[in-house]
Design a protein around this motif. Sequence first.
Motif, mmCIF file in Angstrom:
data_model
loop_
_atom_site.group_PDB
_atom_site.id
_atom_site.type_symbol
_atom_site.label_atom_id
_atom_site.label_comp_id
_atom_site.label_asym_id
_atom_site.label_seq_id
_atom_site.Cartn_x
_atom_site.Cartn_y
_atom_site.Cartn_z
ATOM 1 N N TRP A 70 -16.446 -5.089 14.436
ATOM 2 C CA TRP A 70 -16.227 -3.825 13.716
ATOM 3 C C TRP A 70 -15.904 -4.041 12.242
ATOM 4 C CZ3 TRP A 70 -18.689 -0.316 16.008
ATOM 5 C CH2 TRP A 70 -18.731 -0.245 17.394
ATOM 6 N N GLU A 71 -16.308 -5.215 11.727
ATOM 7 C CA GLU A 71 -16.196 -5.436 10.274
ATOM 8 C C GLU A 71 -17.332 -4.697 9.584
ATOM 9 O OE1 GLU A 71 -16.258 -9.610 9.508
ATOM 10 O OE2 GLU A 71 -14.210 -9.860 10.246
ATOM 11 N N GLN A 72 -17.043 -4.203 8.375
ATOM 12 C CA GLN A 72 -18.081 -3.460 7.634
ATOM 13 C C GLN A 72 -18.629 -4.292 6.476
ATOM 14 O OE1 GLN A 72 -15.273 -0.108 7.221
ATOM 15 N NE2 GLN A 72 -17.053 1.208 7.517
ATOM 16 N N TYR A 78 -21.301 -1.327 10.129
ATOM 17 C CA TYR A 78 -20.605 -2.259 11.021
ATOM 18 C C TYR A 78 -21.540 -3.366 11.476
ATOM 19 C CZ TYR A 78 -17.171 1.468 11.218
ATOM 20 O OH TYR A 78 -16.261 2.416 10.872
ATOM 21 N N ALA A 120 -15.532 1.771 16.822
ATOM 22 C CA ALA A 120 -15.167 2.382 15.548
ATOM 23 C C ALA A 120 -15.729 3.803 15.411
ATOM 24 C CB ALA A 120 -15.690 1.517 14.412
ATOM 25 N N ALA A 148 -10.137 1.077 13.260
ATOM 26 C CA ALA A 148 -11.322 1.658 12.605
ATOM 27 C C ALA A 148 -11.536 3.102 13.081
ATOM 28 C CB ALA A 148 -12.552 0.809 12.898
ATOM 29 N N GLN A 151 -9.456 5.593 11.299
ATOM 30 C CA GLN A 151 -9.962 5.992 9.976
ATOM 31 C C GLN A 151 -10.844 7.230 10.096
ATOM 32 O OE1 GLN A 151 -9.132 4.361 7.089
ATOM 33 N NE2 GLN A 151 -7.781 3.235 8.476
#
Length: 320
Positions: A70-72, A78, A120, A148, A151
Amino acid sequence: MAMKPPVEILRCPQTKGPLYWSGEDVLCSEDGAPRYRLINGVACGDTPGRGQDALDPSRSVSAFYESEGWEQDEHGQYKDTKAYVDTRATSLTFTRRCIDRLGRRFKRGGRYILDAGSGAIPHNELLNYGAKFEHRVCVDLSAPALWAAQQKVGERGVYVQGDLTNLPIQSGTMDAVTCNHVIYLIPAEQQKDAFLELWRVLKPGGVAVIVYWWPYAPLAVRMEKIANRFIDPGAAEAALDPFPKMYHYYHSRSWFESQDWPFRYEFDIYRIVDNGFLRNYVADDWRGALFLNGLFALQSAAPGFCGRHGVMPAIIIHKD
Ligand SMILES: C[S@@+](CC[C@H](N)C(=O)[O-])C[C@H]1O[C@@H](n2cnc3c(N)ncnc32)[C@H](O)[C@@H]1O
């Protein structure tokens, strides 16, 4: 800031009993043992969850989503989406229409919708499922996924780390459940438990919409044959990030239909074809759009048939 998870909808995954707040940020079970700690709005499990056992075949799943999944990137995309979704404009528009179409199942609204394996919440169309509910309860194995999700959903959300095969949610408390692309990531022999858990937490009258994957989908095979006649296979191939090697297991439709489920269900469709098909056959221009409009029309006209014979059904579970 997220609301504190309300204890009336929670249950301890270890004792199956209630939880209570001890101080500002610790949730304990009846025996006084601390089970969850609130970290930046997410109730994080105090005991190690799935993924610790070297023999668990789905270890690769928790490893990916706990770390980079789930890193952007610099465009806000993502890693999960880049790896598994055809993000060319024509294909993505179709995928989003398919997500949106299933949203009609949630029009009744209510107090709580459970987003089981929320990740996310990578598409706005998924976010819209919660529009008619007071709260979206996001449960996921991965704490980064829940931060995430926070957010996106903000203070109307409840965020709890948990496993679908043993949900930290009280029975009969959810008005609806959405669960997309999660159950086939669970070890084959535990997937039945996950279906039963999603049904357990529903209120009477509630509905669960579960996107699954059939290993054999004659309708998709037929589409491929048609596409092969008209399109040079591979001509439309999109440049995608390589797939991370991750555990998947797809039970057949006959497996699903042969289980002694305590619930009533029907089939709807998410998408007849998978991302491999989109990448291989669908051009990112008016021809692709025309073809996908046809597929969408077929899915809308015959959702039950497409759900039985397409690749990605939406299994609709009712609690009577
Ligand atoms: C493919 S992503 C899907 C995310 C989102 N539902 C969607 O449709 O975009 C799978 C998510 O399920 C979570 N997950 C996998 N196995 C799980 C389990 N046994 N219990 C809870 N969450 C799980 C992963 O951490 C990940 O965030």
